[in-house]
Design a protein around this motif. Structure first.
Motif, PDB file in Angstrom:
ATOM      1  N   ALA A  58       0.855  -1.191   0.000  1.00  0.00           N
ATOM      2  CA  ALA A  58       0.000   0.000   0.000  1.00  0.00           C
ATOM      3  C   ALA A  58       0.887   1.235   0.000  1.00  0.00           C
ATOM      4  N   VAL A  59       0.344   2.332  -0.497  1.00  0.00           N
ATOM      5  CA  VAL A  59       1.063   3.612  -0.494  1.00  0.00           C
ATOM      6  C   VAL A  59       0.990   4.211   0.897  1.00  0.00           C
ATOM      7  N   ASP A  60       2.131   4.633   1.426  1.00  0.00           N
ATOM      8  CA  ASP A  60       2.190   5.208   2.770  1.00  0.00           C
ATOM      9  C   ASP A  60       2.654   6.654   2.659  1.00  0.00           C
ATOM     10  N   PHE A  61       1.704   7.583   2.526  1.00  0.00           N
ATOM     11  CA  PHE A  61       2.062   8.989   2.380  1.00  0.00           C
ATOM     12  C   PHE A  61       2.590   9.580   3.688  1.00  0.00           C
ATOM     13  N   THR A  62       1.869   9.344   4.765  1.00  0.00           N
ATOM     14  CA  THR A  62       2.189  10.056   6.003  1.00  0.00           C
ATOM     15  C   THR A  62       3.265   9.370   6.821  1.00  0.00           C
ATOM     16  N   GLY A  63       3.585   8.122   6.526  1.00  0.00           N
ATOM     17  CA  GLY A  63       4.597   7.433   7.302  1.00  0.00           C
ATOM     18  C   GLY A  63       5.999   7.536   6.738  1.00  0.00           C
ATOM     19  N   ARG A  64       6.153   8.279   5.642  1.00  0.00           N
ATOM     20  CA  ARG A  64       7.468   8.425   5.015  1.00  0.00           C
ATOM     21  C   ARG A  64       7.933   9.874   5.110  1.00  0.00           C
ATOM     22  N   GLU A  65       9.121  10.132   4.580  1.00  0.00           N
ATOM     23  CA  GLU A  65       9.712  11.459   4.688  1.00  0.00           C
ATOM     24  C   GLU A  65       9.133  12.424   3.654  1.00  0.00           C
ATOM     25  N   ALA A  66       9.432  13.707   3.852  1.00  0.00           N
ATOM     26  CA  ALA A  66       8.884  14.749   2.982  1.00  0.00           C
ATOM     27  C   ALA A  66       9.311  14.559   1.531  1.00  0.00           C
ATOM     28  N   GLY A  67      10.567  14.150   1.309  1.00  0.00           N
ATOM     29  CA  GLY A  67      11.036  13.954  -0.055  1.00  0.00           C
ATOM     30  C   GLY A  67      10.261  12.878  -0.786  1.00  0.00           C
TER      31      GLY A  67
END
Length: 400
Positions: A344-353
């Motif tokens: 699944a795509v994890d937008f909020t659990g990864r870094e800003a870049g």
């Protein structure tokens, strides 16, 4: 006393049924899969679905009552991010167009997460113009033989089943000679190859179909009416992407706002104004999404979902860009550039870049922003349609 299959419209009755489920299947000692199966059988999976198919014919808005009770009890969920295509797109299409046998076979393991689904729609030569697709399905007795290529297929590397549209009649205009199928991803003629993205991971795939046999019993809707069936899928997809129920200041705007509060040394007046504008835009989109979901209690998603998906893509790109500017050099990197195959795509659990790069795809997936603007103009606002010289030509005569 109401009939056993009467619609359930009383929130207190839903709470009673949920508490009965919890009493009989204590989440603390019940295997998660067993609990999810029991929840489906109790009609508490999708409460607005029919009796016998995970629901109670209840108003869609009452799903929140069940979810709150189960969350408070620590009950397991079905990991919706892992099977978003199945839950958000395949299930409502099967419900609307599937036979009773198809609903019985597919909906329960789909909802419990036992079987992951993917979507075989886009093709290398038919992306924005999906109706121009060239994958062929040829009737052979009680089966169809499918040959072609699909692309940008999320979850294909994990999927058991796929929703597939293929051309069954090349002699009629492109929107007509299409049929909708359920494809077995374990068929030996299915080959899945990863597509590495700018983020470094491969959440998408290209899928090659060579002599894949699909029984006619796995066809959804009538032969040649696949475009009509696909509209249900696409409208639900846009709502699933852009109209998710989220609390205030969640998602991308929440990450940027948190950075602003926690890192005062990064603040500038210009960025503050952009943050305020993005925050207001996110709140407007959130409230509009809530209104759209309330309208859905009366029927199926329509073209209005295109507006939600368009707004989601624009906000995600603006806010992720703002976050990178706010962080400066720190915002340009993230920790894992290896080839990953996420479920699944994890937008909020990864870094800003990562968020900045991944958000670039938001204006492509689920319908490009340009196509969505056309849908809004023509089907929501009633503006004149663009000239389409190929609309009435047989597909086989189209330039490709």
């Amino acid at each position: 006393m109401p009939p056993a299959n009467a619609p359930v419209t009383d929130p207190d009755e839903l709470r009673r049924r949920t508490q009965a489920l919890l009493a009989e299947h204590d989440p603390a000692v019940t295997e998660p899969l067993d609990f999810l199966r029991a929840r489906y059988d109790a009609g508490l999976a999708w409460v607005h679905f029919p009796h016998g198919h995970g629901g109670l014919d209840a108003p869609r808005a009452l799903q929140a009552v069940v979810d709150a009770e189960l969350a408070a009890a620590g009950a397991p969920d079905n990991d919706p991010g892992r099977n978003g295509i199945g839950l958000g797109m395949a299930a409502p299409t099967i419900l609307r167009y599937g036979t009773e046998e198809q609903k019985d076979r597919f909906l329960r393991p789909l909802w419990t997460g036992e079987e992951v689904w993917c979507q075989l729609f886009s093709e290398p030569g038919a992306g924005s113009d999906l109706a121009a697709l060239a994958t062929r399905a040829v009737r052979d007795g009680d089966s169809w033989v499918v040959d072609g290529q699909k692309v940008w297929t999320s979850s294909a590397h994990n999927a058991r089943w796929a929703i597939l549209i293929a051309r069954t009649d090349p002699d009629v205009p492109k929107h007509r000679g299409i049929t909708y199928f359920v494809c077995d991803m374990t068929d030996p003629g299915v080959e899945v190859r990863p597509l590495r993205q700018i983020t470094g991971e491969a959440e998408f795939n290209e899928v090659f179909l060579t002599g894949v046999r699909i029984p006619d019993a796995h066809r959804l809707g009538a032969v040649g009416e696949g475009w009509k069936v696909a509209q249900t899928t696409l409208n639900n997809e846009r709502v699933a992407i852009g109209g998710q129920r989220m609390p205030r200041e969640s998602g991308m705007v929440g990450k940027v706002a948190a950075t602003w509060r926690e890192r005062p040394e990064l603040r500038t007046h210009g960025l503050h104004q952009r943050l305020l504008s993005g925050w207001v835009g996110a709140e407007v989109a959130r409230l509009t999404g809530e209104r759209l979901r309330q309208q859905l209690t009366a029927g199926h998603p329509g073209p209005e979902g295109a507006g939600m998906k368009l707004a989601f893509a624009r906000l995600a790109q603006e806010l992720s860009g703002l976050e990178v500017e706010l962080l400066g050099e720190e915002g340009l990197s993230y920790d894992d550039w290896t080839l990953r195959r996420p479920e699944a795509v994890d937008f909020t659990g990864r870094e800003a870049g990562y968020r900045y790069l991944r958000a670039k795809g938001n204006s492509i997936e689920g319908g490009t922003s340009e196509i969505l603007r056309n849908i809004i103009a023509e089907r929501v606002l009633g503006l004149p349609a663009e000239p389409r010289t190929d609309k009435d030509l047989p597909w086989k005569e189209l330039a490709r």
